[in-house]
Design an enzyme around this catalytic site. Sequence first.
Site, PDB file in Angstrom:
ATOM      1  N   GLY A   1      26.239   3.114 -35.284  1.00 18.65           N
ATOM      2  CA  GLY A   1      25.139   2.304 -34.329  1.00 18.65           C
ATOM      3  C   GLY A   1      24.128   1.439 -35.094  1.00 18.65           C
ATOM      4  N   THR A   2      23.430   2.132 -36.029  1.00 15.76           N
ATOM      5  CA  THR A   2      22.174   1.833 -36.729  1.00 15.76           C
ATOM      6  C   THR A   2      22.610   0.609 -37.546  1.00 15.76           C
ATOM      7  OG1 THR A   2      21.103   3.923 -36.624  1.00 15.76           O
ATOM      8  CG2 THR A   2      20.435   2.373 -37.979  1.00 15.76           C
TER       9      THR A   2
ATOM     10  N   GLN B   1      25.472   3.807 -26.086  1.00 18.69           N
ATOM     11  CA  GLN B   1      25.407   4.705 -25.004  1.00 18.69           C
ATOM     12  C   GLN B   1      26.702   4.418 -23.959  1.00 18.69           C
ATOM     13  OE1 GLN B   1      24.104   7.942 -25.050  1.00 18.69           O
ATOM     14  NE2 GLN B   1      22.790   7.553 -26.780  1.00 18.69           N
TER      15      GLN B   1
ATOM     16  N   HIS C   1      30.568   8.542 -32.907  1.00 18.22           N
ATOM     17  CA  HIS C   1      30.016   9.968 -32.642  1.00 18.22           C
ATOM     18  C   HIS C   1      29.520  10.221 -31.057  1.00 18.22           C
ATOM     19  CE1 HIS C   1      25.698  10.109 -33.116  1.00 18.22           C
ATOM     20  NE2 HIS C   1      25.782   9.012 -33.886  1.00 18.22           N
TER      21      HIS C   1
ATOM     22  N   CYS D   1       7.029  15.385 -30.956  1.00 17.19           N
ATOM     23  CA  CYS D   1       6.151  16.056 -32.096  1.00 17.19           C
ATOM     24  C   CYS D   1       7.024  16.095 -33.355  1.00 17.19           C
ATOM     25  CB  CYS D   1       5.804  17.433 -31.666  1.00 17.19           C
ATOM     26  SG  CYS D   1       4.692  17.389 -30.437  1.00 17.19           S
TER      27      CYS D   1
HETATM   28  N1  PLP Z   1      21.516   2.903 -30.277  1.00 14.04           N
HETATM   29  C1  PLP Z   1      21.250   3.722 -29.380  1.00 14.04           C
HETATM   30  C2  PLP Z   1      21.000   3.311 -27.966  1.00 14.04           C
HETATM   31  C3  PLP Z   1      21.521   5.019 -29.811  1.00 14.04           C
HETATM   32  O1  PLP Z   1      21.177   6.161 -28.872  1.00 14.04           O
HETATM   33  C4  PLP Z   1      21.838   5.297 -30.920  1.00 14.04           C
HETATM   34  C5  PLP Z   1      21.896   6.977 -31.407  1.00 14.04           C
HETATM   35  O2  PLP Z   1      21.199   7.689 -30.978  1.00 14.04           O
HETATM   36  C6  PLP Z   1      21.649   4.373 -31.951  1.00 14.04           C
HETATM   37  C7  PLP Z   1      21.575   3.199 -31.877  1.00 14.04           C
HETATM   38  C8  PLP Z   1      22.000   4.838 -33.467  1.00 14.04           C
HETATM   39  O3  PLP Z   1      23.472   5.000 -33.525  1.00 14.04           O
HETATM   40  P1  PLP Z   1      24.056   5.853 -34.896  1.00 14.04           P
HETATM   41  O4  PLP Z   1      23.601   7.259 -34.653  1.00 14.04           O
HETATM   42  O5  PLP Z   1      25.336   5.825 -35.032  1.00 14.04           O
HETATM   43  O6  PLP Z   1      23.329   5.217 -36.000  1.00 14.04           O
END
Ligand code: PLP
Length: 389
Positions: free
Chosen positions: A71-72, A179, A201, A325
């Site tokens: 996702g990132t 999500q 994942h 935190c």
């Molecule tokens: N965008 C959203 C809304 C997410 O919840 C997440 C992960 O928590 C990400 C992006 C990032 O995804 P990844 O963990 O596959 O890099």
Amino acid sequence: MKKVYLDYAATTPADPEVISAMEPYFFEKFGNASSLHAYGQEAKKALEDSRQTAAEFIGAHPEEIVFTSGGTESDNFALLGVAYALEKKGNHIITSAIEHHAIIEPAKFLEKKGFRVTYLSVDKDGMVSPEDLKKAITDKTILISIMQANNEIGTLQPIARLAHIAKEKGIYFHTDAVQTFGHIPINVNELNIDLLSLSAHKFYGPKGVGALYIRKGTRIETFMRGGDQERGRRASTHNITGIAGCARAIQLCQKNMENEIKFQGTLRDRLIKEIPAKIPEVRLNGHPTERLPNNVNFSIKYIEGESMLLSLDMLGIALSTGSACTSSSLEPSHVLLAIGLDHATAHGSLRITLGRWTKESDIDYLLEKLPPVVQRLRSMSPLYERKDT
Ligand code: PLP
């Protein structure tokens, strides 16, 4: 000790059928999908079949799917890629104040490079207003990026309406569907989406693999340079095991989605009803109805989310908090602040997220264990003692 995992929004366990689908690509089918020999061609077939599966699932064409590391990367690719491809056309991007850091951080980076970013505020339920979006658009706007559902409070945005506004103005629309993908139906054509991020994942696939849907004709600068994998749009040897696992996870979501939405929705609604009945002075965060079927988020006043999390962890219950935190600033979640919570209330938040293996008895266990934990922590809380004075 009983163990109850209620943090499916953070990550999901891989489905055993996903692991079976991946296994051959570690061993006898280990080839590099770019190789011309039989090993390579076998891997290439798995790659293209997986692309087809991912595309069909959202009404896209296979060549519109680019596999990424998650996702990132997909979010960064969308923002930076479109910004650099269209910088001569305009330098304005619109997003929301409650996006994941995978959007917020590249947006801030682009601001340092001379782009202008509007972070739309949200209402008390976490909704972006289509009217605000219309007002924010300028003749320099090149991209609108609004997440389909928020990872903390579960609010589902009116994506069809927002994307329609973008389309009318000829502006690209990206959505972070990390999500939602695999959890609710998505059709990129019905929704008018140009770019969409997903991550395996979060839907019972492996970690470290995802994809960016890029509508045909969308101008986007390559993000990872090197080999010509993914038709030159994303270099690096294909993660075939991960991609095959991602595709199998999608097929399983397709098969299970309807039942999962119903079952998890019922458990979610039970929590939404019973937590306030058992614990006084709590606030439901996120939209009461327009929310993910598996998300519950409550602020439990006068105590810290982290203390609750750790106490519950000792009882075998895993969930999450927006009380941060973990970050050096000790700031609570930007999402909870954006919906108008004060710092103290935001610090007392708990996110409970359900998934494929959540059972009714898990919810019984949480509902049995949470109230005494809250009572004990409140009895030690100076905030609680002072509340009526
Ligand atoms: N965008 C959203 C809304 C997410 O919840 C997440 C992960 O928590 C990400 C992006 C990032 O995804 P990844 O963990 O596959 O890099």
